[in-house]
Design a protein around this motif. Structure first.
Motif, PDB file in Angstrom:
ATOM      1  N   TYR A  78       5.757   7.517   4.953  1.00 21.73           N
ATOM      2  CA  TYR A  78       7.094   6.964   5.155  1.00 21.73           C
ATOM      3  C   TYR A  78       7.183   5.453   5.021  1.00 21.73           C
ATOM      4  N   ALA A  79       6.059   4.767   4.861  1.00 20.76           N
ATOM      5  CA  ALA A  79       6.075   3.305   4.752  1.00 20.76           C
ATOM      6  C   ALA A  79       4.830   2.829   4.021  1.00 20.76           C
ATOM      7  N   VAL A  80       4.999   1.709   3.329  1.00 20.27           N
ATOM      8  CA  VAL A  80       3.886   1.077   2.625  1.00 20.27           C
ATOM      9  C   VAL A  80       3.830  -0.376   3.071  1.00 20.27           C
ATOM     10  N   THR A  81       2.637  -0.855   3.372  1.00 21.39           N
ATOM     11  CA  THR A  81       2.448  -2.254   3.716  1.00 21.39           C
ATOM     12  C   THR A  81       1.717  -2.928   2.568  1.00 21.39           C
ATOM     13  N   ALA A  82       2.385  -3.898   1.962  1.00 16.79           N
ATOM     14  CA  ALA A  82       1.850  -4.621   0.810  1.00 16.79           C
ATOM     15  C   ALA A  82       0.812  -5.651   1.253  1.00 16.79           C
TER      16      ALA A  82
ATOM     17  N   GLU B  43      -7.334  -8.132  -1.682  1.00 14.88           N
ATOM     18  CA  GLU B  43      -5.996  -7.635  -1.384  1.00 14.88           C
ATOM     19  C   GLU B  43      -6.065  -6.168  -0.954  1.00 14.88           C
ATOM     20  N   VAL B  44      -5.243  -5.812   0.050  1.00 20.46           N
ATOM     21  CA  VAL B  44      -5.222  -4.448   0.579  1.00 20.46           C
ATOM     22  C   VAL B  44      -3.775  -3.981   0.728  1.00 20.46           C
ATOM     23  N   LEU B  45      -3.506  -2.770   0.264  1.00 20.62           N
ATOM     24  CA  LEU B  45      -2.220  -2.113   0.455  1.00 20.62           C
ATOM     25  C   LEU B  45      -2.485  -0.845   1.259  1.00 20.62           C
ATOM     26  N   ILE B  46      -1.625  -0.560   2.230  1.00 21.51           N
ATOM     27  CA  ILE B  46      -1.751   0.642   3.054  1.00 21.51           C
ATOM     28  C   ILE B  46      -0.524   1.519   2.835  1.00 21.51           C
TER      29      ILE B  46
ATOM     30  N   THR C   9      -4.749  -3.738  -9.997  1.00 23.08           N
ATOM     31  CA  THR C   9      -4.252  -2.382  -9.785  1.00 23.08           C
ATOM     32  C   THR C   9      -2.735  -2.396  -9.649  1.00 23.08           C
ATOM     33  N   PHE C  10      -2.066  -1.482 -10.350  1.00 25.79           N
ATOM     34  CA  PHE C  10      -0.609  -1.357 -10.283  1.00 25.79           C
ATOM     35  C   PHE C  10      -0.270  -0.206  -9.345  1.00 25.79           C
ATOM     36  N   VAL C  11       0.628  -0.459  -8.409  1.00 26.94           N
ATOM     37  CA  VAL C  11       1.042   0.562  -7.444  1.00 26.94           C
ATOM     38  C   VAL C  11       2.550   0.746  -7.535  1.00 26.94           C
ATOM     39  N   GLU C  12       2.968   2.000  -7.721  1.00 22.70           N
ATOM     40  CA  GLU C  12       4.390   2.329  -7.758  1.00 22.70           C
ATOM     41  C   GLU C  12       4.671   3.334  -6.648  1.00 22.70           C
ATOM     42  N   VAL C  13       5.674   3.033  -5.842  1.00 17.10           N
ATOM     43  CA  VAL C  13       6.075   3.897  -4.742  1.00 17.10           C
ATOM     44  C   VAL C  13       7.488   4.379  -5.040  1.00 17.10           C
TER      45      VAL C  13
ATOM     46  N   ALA D 101       7.510  -1.415  -6.731  1.00 19.73           N
ATOM     47  CA  ALA D 101       6.199  -1.570  -7.370  1.00 19.73           C
ATOM     48  C   ALA D 101       5.604  -2.923  -7.026  1.00 19.73           C
ATOM     49  N   THR D 102       4.261  -2.963  -7.066  1.00 19.66           N
ATOM     50  CA  THR D 102       3.546  -4.201  -6.818  1.00 19.66           C
ATOM     51  C   THR D 102       2.181  -4.122  -7.487  1.00 19.66           C
TER      52      THR D 102
END
Length: 142
Positions: free
Chosen positions: A26-30, A19-22, A56-60, A50-51
């Motif tokens: 100004y934007a996040v691609t899950a 899995e990859v998050l970018i 790994t936990f990611v909060e934006v 959040a995802t």
């Protein structure tokens, strides 16, 4: 094993398993291809999203408008690691002659998220110094 890295184009990549998050300022691609943006930029996120990326936990978060509006802050929590923080466009090289009202408050909130260093904006000391320069302009002393 999870990894967080800054790519050549300045975006940040969070990888865990396949899995990859970018993240960009100004934007996040899950990992599922969903793009998240603040509502001021046409997205649907108002304050926090959040995802998980593997384990790994990611909060934006949108802590407040910075120089352009809609700036996103990312906190990545990985097992066995201190949190990784990215401030994106909330911190700039130069402080302009005028500062939007919410920018100093947003940077102040971001300082509370930083352990030592950010992925993209320097050390906590650097961010605190930037915050003081912002406040100086905001209060008319810059």
């Amino acid at each position: 094993m999870s990894e967080v890295s800054v790519r050549d184009d300045g975006s940040i990549e969070v990888v865990d398993a396949d899995e990859v998050l970018i993240y960009t300022p100004y934007a996040v691609t899950a990992p599922d291809g969903t793009t998240v943006e603040h509502e001021s930029r046409g997205g649907t996120m108002a304050s926090v999203w959040a995802t998980s990326v593997g384990e790994t936990f990611v909060e934006v978060s949108h802590l407040g408008h910075g120089p352009a509006g809609g700036e996103l802050v990312m906190v990545v929590t990985r097992p066995g690691h201190s949190p990784d923080v990215a401030l994106g466009a909330l911190v700039t090289d130069e402080v302009p002659d005028t500062v939007p009202d919410s920018w100093p408050a947003a940077v102040d909130l971001a300082i509370g998220l930083i352990v030592d260093d950010t992925l993209d904006s320097g050390s906590k000391d650097d961010i605190e110094a930037f915050h003081q320069r912002l406040l100086g302009v905001w209060f008319g002393h810059g």
